[in-house]
Each structure stands twice: as structure tokens, then as C-alpha cells.
Design a protein around this motif. Structure first.
Motif, PDB file in Angstrom:
ATOM      1  N   PRO A   5      -8.475   8.115  -4.172  1.00  0.00           N
ATOM      2  CA  PRO A   5      -8.587   7.055  -5.179  1.00  0.00           C
ATOM      3  C   PRO A   5     -10.037   6.688  -5.459  1.00  0.00           C
ATOM      4  N   ARG A   6     -10.292   6.158  -6.651  1.00  0.00           N
ATOM      5  CA  ARG A   6     -11.607   5.621  -6.987  1.00  0.00           C
ATOM      6  C   ARG A   6     -11.711   4.199  -6.445  1.00  0.00           C
ATOM      7  N   VAL A   7     -12.834   3.908  -5.789  1.00  0.00           N
ATOM      8  CA  VAL A   7     -13.030   2.627  -5.118  1.00  0.00           C
ATOM      9  C   VAL A   7     -14.337   2.003  -5.587  1.00  0.00           C
ATOM     10  N   LEU A   8     -14.298   0.691  -5.827  1.00  0.00           N
ATOM     11  CA  LEU A   8     -15.514  -0.068  -6.106  1.00  0.00           C
ATOM     12  C   LEU A   8     -15.706  -1.104  -5.014  1.00  0.00           C
ATOM     13  N   LEU A   9     -16.857  -1.052  -4.351  1.00  0.00           N
ATOM     14  CA  LEU A   9     -17.248  -2.066  -3.376  1.00  0.00           C
ATOM     15  C   LEU A   9     -18.129  -3.085  -4.087  1.00  0.00           C
ATOM     16  N   VAL A  10     -17.764  -4.360  -3.969  1.00  0.00           N
ATOM     17  CA  VAL A  10     -18.487  -5.434  -4.657  1.00  0.00           C
ATOM     18  C   VAL A  10     -19.132  -6.325  -3.605  1.00  0.00           C
ATOM     19  N   ASP A  11     -20.459  -6.353  -3.574  1.00  0.00           N
ATOM     20  CA  ASP A  11     -21.179  -7.211  -2.625  1.00  0.00           C
ATOM     21  C   ASP A  11     -21.431  -8.557  -3.295  1.00  0.00           C
ATOM     22  N   ASN A  12     -20.684  -9.558  -2.855  1.00  0.00           N
ATOM     23  CA  ASN A  12     -20.702 -10.884  -3.469  1.00  0.00           C
ATOM     24  C   ASN A  12     -21.451 -11.892  -2.589  1.00  0.00           C
ATOM     25  N   ASP A  13     -22.282 -11.388  -1.683  1.00  0.00           N
ATOM     26  CA  ASP A  13     -22.907 -12.233  -0.671  1.00  0.00           C
ATOM     27  C   ASP A  13     -24.422 -12.054  -0.686  1.00  0.00           C
ATOM     28  N   ALA A  14     -25.163 -13.165  -0.710  1.00  0.00           N
ATOM     29  CA  ALA A  14     -26.626 -13.113  -0.738  1.00  0.00           C
ATOM     30  C   ALA A  14     -27.219 -12.458   0.501  1.00  0.00           C
ATOM     31  N   GLN A  15     -26.454 -12.345   1.583  1.00  0.00           N
ATOM     32  CA  GLN A  15     -26.966 -11.655   2.771  1.00  0.00           C
ATOM     33  C   GLN A  15     -27.095 -10.155   2.539  1.00  0.00           C
ATOM     34  N   CYS A  16     -26.391  -9.657   1.540  1.00  0.00           N
ATOM     35  CA  CYS A  16     -26.513  -8.250   1.104  1.00  0.00           C
ATOM     36  C   CYS A  16     -26.113  -7.246   2.184  1.00  0.00           C
ATOM     37  N   ASN A  17     -25.309  -7.666   3.149  1.00  0.00           N
ATOM     38  CA  ASN A  17     -24.980  -6.766   4.260  1.00  0.00           C
ATOM     39  C   ASN A  17     -24.181  -5.547   3.806  1.00  0.00           C
ATOM     40  N   LEU A  18     -23.285  -5.735   2.859  1.00  0.00           N
ATOM     41  CA  LEU A  18     -22.498  -4.593   2.387  1.00  0.00           C
ATOM     42  C   LEU A  18     -23.384  -3.590   1.669  1.00  0.00           C
ATOM     43  N   THR A  19     -24.284  -4.078   0.829  1.00  0.00           N
ATOM     44  CA  THR A  19     -25.211  -3.174   0.129  1.00  0.00           C
ATOM     45  C   THR A  19     -26.062  -2.398   1.123  1.00  0.00           C
ATOM     46  N   ILE A  20     -26.583  -3.090   2.131  1.00  0.00           N
ATOM     47  CA  ILE A  20     -27.427  -2.436   3.140  1.00  0.00           C
ATOM     48  C   ILE A  20     -26.617  -1.423   3.934  1.00  0.00           C
ATOM     49  N   ALA A  21     -25.370  -1.754   4.260  1.00  0.00           N
ATOM     50  CA  ALA A  21     -24.524  -0.799   4.981  1.00  0.00           C
ATOM     51  C   ALA A  21     -24.295   0.460   4.158  1.00  0.00           C
ATOM     52  N   CYS A  22     -24.181   0.294   2.846  1.00  0.00           N
ATOM     53  CA  CYS A  22     -23.877   1.437   1.971  1.00  0.00           C
ATOM     54  C   CYS A  22     -25.087   2.343   1.748  1.00  0.00           C
ATOM     55  N   VAL A  23     -26.268   1.767   1.584  1.00  0.00           N
ATOM     56  CA  VAL A  23     -27.436   2.566   1.170  1.00  0.00           C
ATOM     57  C   VAL A  23     -28.549   2.619   2.205  1.00  0.00           C
ATOM     58  N   GLY A  24     -28.514   1.747   3.210  1.00  0.00           N
ATOM     59  CA  GLY A  24     -29.587   1.681   4.191  1.00  0.00           C
ATOM     60  C   GLY A  24     -30.635   0.646   3.809  1.00  0.00           C
ATOM     61  N   SER A  25     -31.269   0.058   4.798  1.00  0.00           N
ATOM     62  CA  SER A  25     -32.205  -1.035   4.533  1.00  0.00           C
ATOM     63  C   SER A  25     -33.443  -0.574   3.773  1.00  0.00           C
ATOM     64  N   ASP A  31     -10.242  -0.306 -15.266  1.00  0.00           N
ATOM     65  CA  ASP A  31      -9.515   0.925 -15.578  1.00  0.00           C
ATOM     66  C   ASP A  31     -10.179   2.163 -14.970  1.00  0.00           C
ATOM     67  N   ARG A  32     -11.343   1.997 -14.362  1.00  0.00           N
ATOM     68  CA  ARG A  32     -12.022   3.119 -13.711  1.00  0.00           C
ATOM     69  C   ARG A  32     -11.618   3.280 -12.245  1.00  0.00           C
ATOM     70  N   TYR A  33     -10.976   2.249 -11.671  1.00  0.00           N
ATOM     71  CA  TYR A  33     -10.765   2.227 -10.224  1.00  0.00           C
ATOM     72  C   TYR A  33      -9.312   1.929  -9.873  1.00  0.00           C
ATOM     73  N   GLU A  34      -8.948   2.390  -8.667  1.00  0.00           N
ATOM     74  CA  GLU A  34      -7.635   2.045  -8.120  1.00  0.00           C
ATOM     75  C   GLU A  34      -7.726   0.960  -7.057  1.00  0.00           C
ATOM     76  N   PHE A  35      -8.912   0.802  -6.476  1.00  0.00           N
ATOM     77  CA  PHE A  35      -9.125  -0.257  -5.495  1.00  0.00           C
ATOM     78  C   PHE A  35     -10.497  -0.882  -5.704  1.00  0.00           C
ATOM     79  N   MET A  36     -10.552  -2.213  -5.565  1.00  0.00           N
ATOM     80  CA  MET A  36     -11.813  -2.940  -5.491  1.00  0.00           C
ATOM     81  C   MET A  36     -11.761  -3.824  -4.248  1.00  0.00           C
ATOM     82  N   PHE A  37     -12.864  -3.845  -3.498  1.00  0.00           N
ATOM     83  CA  PHE A  37     -12.973  -4.688  -2.316  1.00  0.00           C
ATOM     84  C   PHE A  37     -14.220  -5.560  -2.466  1.00  0.00           C
ATOM     85  N   ILE A  38     -14.026  -6.877  -2.326  1.00  0.00           N
ATOM     86  CA  ILE A  38     -15.109  -7.833  -2.551  1.00  0.00           C
ATOM     87  C   ILE A  38     -15.491  -8.475  -1.221  1.00  0.00           C
TER      88      ILE A  38
END
Length: 319
Positions: free
Chosen positions: A47-67, A166-173
Motif C-alpha cells: 500500500p501507499r503510505v503517508l507519514l505526517v509529522d505534526n509535532d514541533a519536536q520533528c522526531n518522526l521526520t528525523i527518524a525518517c531521514v536522519g538528523s 486519493d494517492r494513499y491507502e494509509f496515513m499516520f499522523i
């Protein structure tokens, strides 16, 4: 294509595992074996997945791409959730293409590969001021309601995501440790929400308040939405950082988990996530713990448990 299902991971306490659960639910979908996807999703297709980082701590973004990469992104002025919130809060129909804010091919699978079907809407540290912007902002052409804050303030993230659902089957915020406007926007935009918790009394104590508050939001938004709002459903409570002895939670934590089951019944996940250095090691290397499963130890154990949690999540939303 299957309907997009959007889930928020919420808790107003820090350090309970919101980012860990968000990240591993999203990445786990691509790492499931084809036969398990067929069983639980009805198709072997990833499935196509979108991860949405909704937090100013940016931990999800850092986990995904590296600091290091994240710092480079900020230096280059990469568009983030901060910019989207500003544009969509101030305008009903902003001239904005949300797809231009989505980062494709950046979520790291391991040290040399990225996930092909997992995208990221990154956060920005200045999101910490966005809640304040929501609180003080008032549209010049909007007549304030006596019943509470105007509804447009809760629909901003939903309107952002609607452009790309319509691009994704799952979104996680991944939500901030609060129940303020950013989290409220996430709940409004979601079909489901999940509450991770630590198995201690301080963490478990506030769960009832979270559930009650979301129920209150659902009632209010339903009344204000003229039948257009669909209530956000609690998928369940996931115990995290559990310590085991002889493959079972230690006595003090078992008592807390059993107490949660007595109060919330089947809303408490049957599966839980143990403590250990596997996840911290993986996050330090900007990859999910699944990629370290072959190293054995806690990484292998946590991989097995996270896959069970993912399958339980899929079964719960399929019911």
C-alpha cells in the motif's frame, strides 16, 4: 484503489512511544510478507503510505531521514507542515499544491535504501508557535460563535490532506504531547486514533481524560458539522516499553496492564512492545528496527512484537 484510512497517534504525555508506533506502523506495511498483506489487506500489493509529522519536536521526520539530512533540509528551506498550516488557516482556497510539500523517496529503509511507497510530510521546529497562531487568529470575515472556537480552526489539516488522500491507502499522523489545536486538527482529520502508554500509574492515569476529551470533540464536531463529520474511533491503547521476566510483563507492570484491561476491555491491545536497545539503535541510524532484526537480541524481539501490533491494528480497523 482502497479507501485511504487515516490514523492519529496521540497522548498528551511525552516519551510514551507516539513516534515509535507511528513510524513502525507506517514502515511495517511495506515490510510485511506478501502473504500477510493478502491475509490482512486483501491484496499482496504494497500500500501507499503517508507519514505526517505534526509535532514541533520533528522526531518522526528525523527518524525518517536522519538528523544530518534534516538539518540540511531546514537550511535549504524545504517546505513543511508549518507552511501548510499557515496557508490553509488563513485561506479557504489557498493556491497551494500539497503534493509539492510531500517528500518522496526519502524515508530510509536501511543504510543504503529508501522505501518506495512511503512518503513524508515533514515537520518544522517552528510548529511550536502554530498552536498560538491558531488561538489568536481570527478571520476578518468570520463572525465568532458563542459556542466556542470557529470550526474552520479544526478542519485545517483535514483540508490539507484531502488534496492527496486519493494517492494513499494509509496515513499516520504523529501528534505533539498535548491536546491543543494541532492534535485536535489531527483527530478531526482521522478515521482512527491510537493511544500508546507506558505501563506505569502516572502514564495510565491520564488515559480516561484523553478518551473523554475525544468523545467530547466527536459530539461537538458532529453537532457543528451538519451531518458531514464522521466520528474518530479509538482503535486501542498500546502498552509500550514493557519489561519482561520469563516472557511475561514484570509483576508491577502486569498489574497496571491488567487494570487497563479491566477498565477499557478490548480497547487495550493484546500485543505490547517491550523495552530494549533495538529501537533506540535503529532510530539513531535513521531506520526502522525491522532492518536490524537479523542482529538478534532486543531488535529481533521488538521486530516480532511490532509486526504483531501492526497485524492487530489491521484486524481491528477491518472489524
Amino acid at each position: 484503489m482502497r479507501k485511504c484510512r487515516t490514523s492519529s497517534i496521540v497522548n498528551w504525555k511525552e516519551g510514551v512511544g507516539k513516534t515509535t508506533i507511528t513510524y513502525h506502523l507506517g514502515t511495517g506495511l511495506e515490510m510485511l510478507e506478501p502473504e500477510h498483506r493478502e491475509e490482512h489487506l486483501g491484496s499482496e500489493e504494497v500500500p501507499r503510505v503517508l507519514l505526517v509529522d505534526n509535532d514541533a519536536q520533528c522526531n518522526l521526520t528525523i527518524a525518517c531521514v536522519g538528523s544530518d539530512q534534516f538539518e540540511k533540509m531546514l537550511d535549504k528551506g524545504v517546505k513543511t507542515m508549518k507552511d501548510l498550516y499557515k496557508d490553509f488557516l488563513e485561506n479557504d482556497t489557498p493556491v497551494v499544491n500539497v503534493e509539492e510539500y510531500i517528500l518522496e523517496g526519502v524515508v530510509r529503509r536501511n543504510g543504503s535504501q529508501t522505501f518506495e511507497r512511503i512518503d513524508l510530510l515533514p515537520a518544522h521546529p517552528d510548529l511550536v508557535y502554530t498552536d498560538m497562531s491558531f488561538a489568536i487568529y481570527s478571520r476578518a470575515d468570520f463572525k465568532e460563535s458563542m459556542s466556542g472556537p470557529p470550526m474552520y480552526k479544526f478542519r485545517v489539516l483535514d483540508r490539507i490532506l484531502e488534496q492527496v488522500r486519493d494517492r494513499y491507502e494509509f496515513m499516520f499522523i504523529d501528534c505533539p504531547p498535548s491536546m491543543h489545536y494541532l492534535t485536535q486538527n489531527a483527530i478531526y482529520a482521522s478515521d482512527y486514533y491510537i493511544i500508546p502508554t507506558l505501563p506505569d500509574w502516572f502514564s495510565a492515569y491520564g488515559l480516561h481524560s484523553i478518551v473523554a476529551k475525544v468523545q467530547e470533540f466527536n459530539r461537538w464536531w458532529d453537532l457543528a458539522g451538519n451531518g458531514l463529520y464522521r466520528a474518530t474511533e479509538l482503535v486501542g491503547i498500546i502498552p509500550n516499553n514493557v519489561k519482561e521476566y520469563n516472557q511475561e510483563p514484570i509483576q508491577s507492570q502486569a498489574a497496571i496492564i491488567n487494570g487497563l484491561r479491566e477498565r477499557y476491555g478490548d480497547l487495550v491491545f493484546y500485543n505490547y512492545l517491550t523495552n530494549g536497545d533495538g529501537i533506540p539503535r535503529a532510530l539513531h541510524e535513521a531506520q526502522p528496527v525491522y532492518s536490524l532484526a537479523g542482529s538478534g537480541g532486543s531488535a529481533a524481539k521488538q521486530t516480532k512484537l511490532l509486526r504483531r501490533i501492526l497485524v492487530e491494528f489491521l484486524d481491528r480497523i477491518a472489524e
